[in-house]
Design a protein around this motif. Structure first.
Motif, PDB file in Angstrom:
ATOM      1  N   GLY A 257       0.811  -1.209   0.000  1.00 31.91           N
ATOM      2  CA  GLY A 257       0.000   0.000   0.000  1.00 31.91           C
ATOM      3  C   GLY A 257       0.847   1.263   0.000  1.00 31.91           C
ATOM      4  O   GLY A 257       0.520   2.261  -0.667  1.00 31.91           O
ATOM      5  N   GLN A 258       1.953   1.246   0.739  1.00 31.90           N
ATOM      6  CA  GLN A 258       2.863   2.396   0.756  1.00 31.90           C
ATOM      7  C   GLN A 258       3.462   2.632  -0.633  1.00 31.90           C
ATOM      8  O   GLN A 258       3.591   3.781  -1.082  1.00 31.90           O
ATOM      9  CB  GLN A 258       3.971   2.158   1.788  1.00 31.90           C
ATOM     10  N   ILE A 259       3.822   1.552  -1.308  1.00 32.52           N
ATOM     11  CA  ILE A 259       4.385   1.676  -2.664  1.00 32.52           C
ATOM     12  C   ILE A 259       3.330   2.222  -3.618  1.00 32.52           C
ATOM     13  O   ILE A 259       3.597   3.101  -4.443  1.00 32.52           O
ATOM     14  CB  ILE A 259       4.903   0.313  -3.152  1.00 32.52           C
ATOM     15  N   TYR A 260       2.112   1.699  -3.525  1.00 30.26           N
ATOM     16  CA  TYR A 260       1.019   2.141  -4.395  1.00 30.26           C
ATOM     17  C   TYR A 260       0.750   3.635  -4.219  1.00 30.26           C
ATOM     18  O   TYR A 260       0.602   4.373  -5.210  1.00 30.26           O
ATOM     19  CB  TYR A 260      -0.231   1.335  -4.074  1.00 30.26           C
ATOM     20  N   ILE A 261       0.704   4.095  -2.983  1.00 24.30           N
ATOM     21  CA  ILE A 261       0.459   5.515  -2.723  1.00 24.30           C
ATOM     22  C   ILE A 261       1.587   6.360  -3.295  1.00 24.30           C
ATOM     23  O   ILE A 261       1.350   7.397  -3.923  1.00 24.30           O
ATOM     24  CB  ILE A 261       0.313   5.765  -1.214  1.00 24.30           C
TER      25      ILE A 261
END
Length: 344
Positions: A257-261
């Motif tokens: 999720g951190q990478i996606y954001i």
């Protein structure tokens, strides 16, 4: 971090958080016992510590050219978690004592001093007027806003509610099942996290964000199912497999999720976007989860029997299953094509 270099803010926050958590046990035992002061020290500790999570992520992404390799940096945090669990539980056998808080306090102070040696990251808002929109991350919501991103944030929020149940009550459950050194056994989940974090850049590129997140959310449902099925007869292998799933549960949801954001966000709002992630997951999600889990635990596990634990785990199982189905039906990977693959 808008007005002072990030490494300086990190240093001060870690120093203060270390002092507060070290002081907390003094108000839990001995002549200075005071429940309000004990809880105040813990509150102040978390108030100082939690901002360091977002600041550390911002520092990492700022320094990385290939952001999909972030898991290779994040894995060292997991190794630190393992080291703490092994030292406190396996070496000191101090699970039920104040010793973990003393160790945490000393480590916090050392981390604070170390933070001042990190590379300098100039404050992005020095000399600028800051509005409520900046502080609340409204610009990040505006620029990232889409149906898929809304579904993504909502799924993160809902997944974080049962996450609080895992952190708070699995050690109690493991002890009730007669498994020794629960904090040490919990580190098995972190070892699996190490494996999946190291392989995530490869997995993320080949499966895409939706499949990675969906696998992670499904793992949460499988984990709670194993806990529920294995509770009545204290089936050790089911409980341990549930713990070992932590690598997929955490890495494929939160790190992914951190990478996606970061991939979706323009560089001007990346810090705000990561701050929004921390607010939704570690703030609102786990805050609500702690309250709900405590209410369920106090209402269901009244005598500590394993049959009561089975009922306790069925509730997050149903919740995690619903979140997974919702995400599968509503989320679409809308990342720009150029941001789906790692740079050559």
């Amino acid at each position: 971090d808008r007005f002072f270099s990030i490494q300086k803010v990190l240093g001060v926050m870690h120093l203060l958080s270390g002092v507060f958590v070290f002081a907390a046990p003094f108000f839990a035992e001995g002549e200075l016992v005071s429940t309000p002061l004990f809880l105040t020290m813990l509150f102040l500790h978390m108030l100082c510590y939690m901002p360091t999570v977002g600041l550390a992520m911002a520092t990492s992404f700022h320094s990385l050219k290939d952001r999909e390799k972030f898991p290779w940096i994040r894995v060292f945090g997991t190794l630190g978690w393992i080291g703490a669990g092994v030292f406190v539980s396996r070496v000191l056998h101090a699970d039920g004592t104040a010793m973990p808080m003393y160790i945490s306090g000393v480590a916090g102070v050392l981390m604070g001093l170390y933070s001042f040696t990190l590379p300098n990251i100039p404050p992005p808002a020095a000399g600028k007027k800051v509005s409520f929109r900046d502080i609340a991350g409204l610009d990040a919501i505006k620029y990232l806003g889409s149906r898929s991103f809304t579904v993504f944030i909502l799924a993160l929020l809902l997944t974080s509610i049962p996450l609080a149940t895992y952190y708070a009550y699995v050690p109690v459950f493991v002890r009730s099942a007669g498994i020794a050194d629960p904090a040490f056994k919990m580190t098995f989940g972190q070892w699996s996290e190490v494996v999946f974090l190291l392989t995530m850049p490869w997995i993320f590129i080949r499966l895409g964000v939706k499949r990675v997140l969906l696998i992670g959310m499904s793992a949460w449902a499988i984990r709670y199912g194993l806990f529920a099925i294995g509770a009545s007869n204290a089936v050790t292998w089911m409980i341990m497999v549930g713990i070992l799933l932590h690598g997929i549960c955490y890495g494929f949801v939160y790190v992914a999720g951190q990478i996606y954001i970061d991939k979706r966000a323009d560089r001007t709002i990346r810090a705000q976007a990561q701050g929004l992630f921390v607010l939704v997951t570690y703030g609102l999600g786990q805050g609500l989860g702690t309250l709900v889990a405590g209410w369920i635990f106090n209402g269901v596990v009244t005598g500590g029997s394993l049959d009561q634990w089975q009922i306790f785990w069925i509730i997050p199982l149903a919740f995690a299953t619903l979140v997974t189905v919702m995400f599968a039906l509503l989320f679409k990977d809308d990342l720009p094509v150029g941001r789906r693959e790692a740079p050559a």
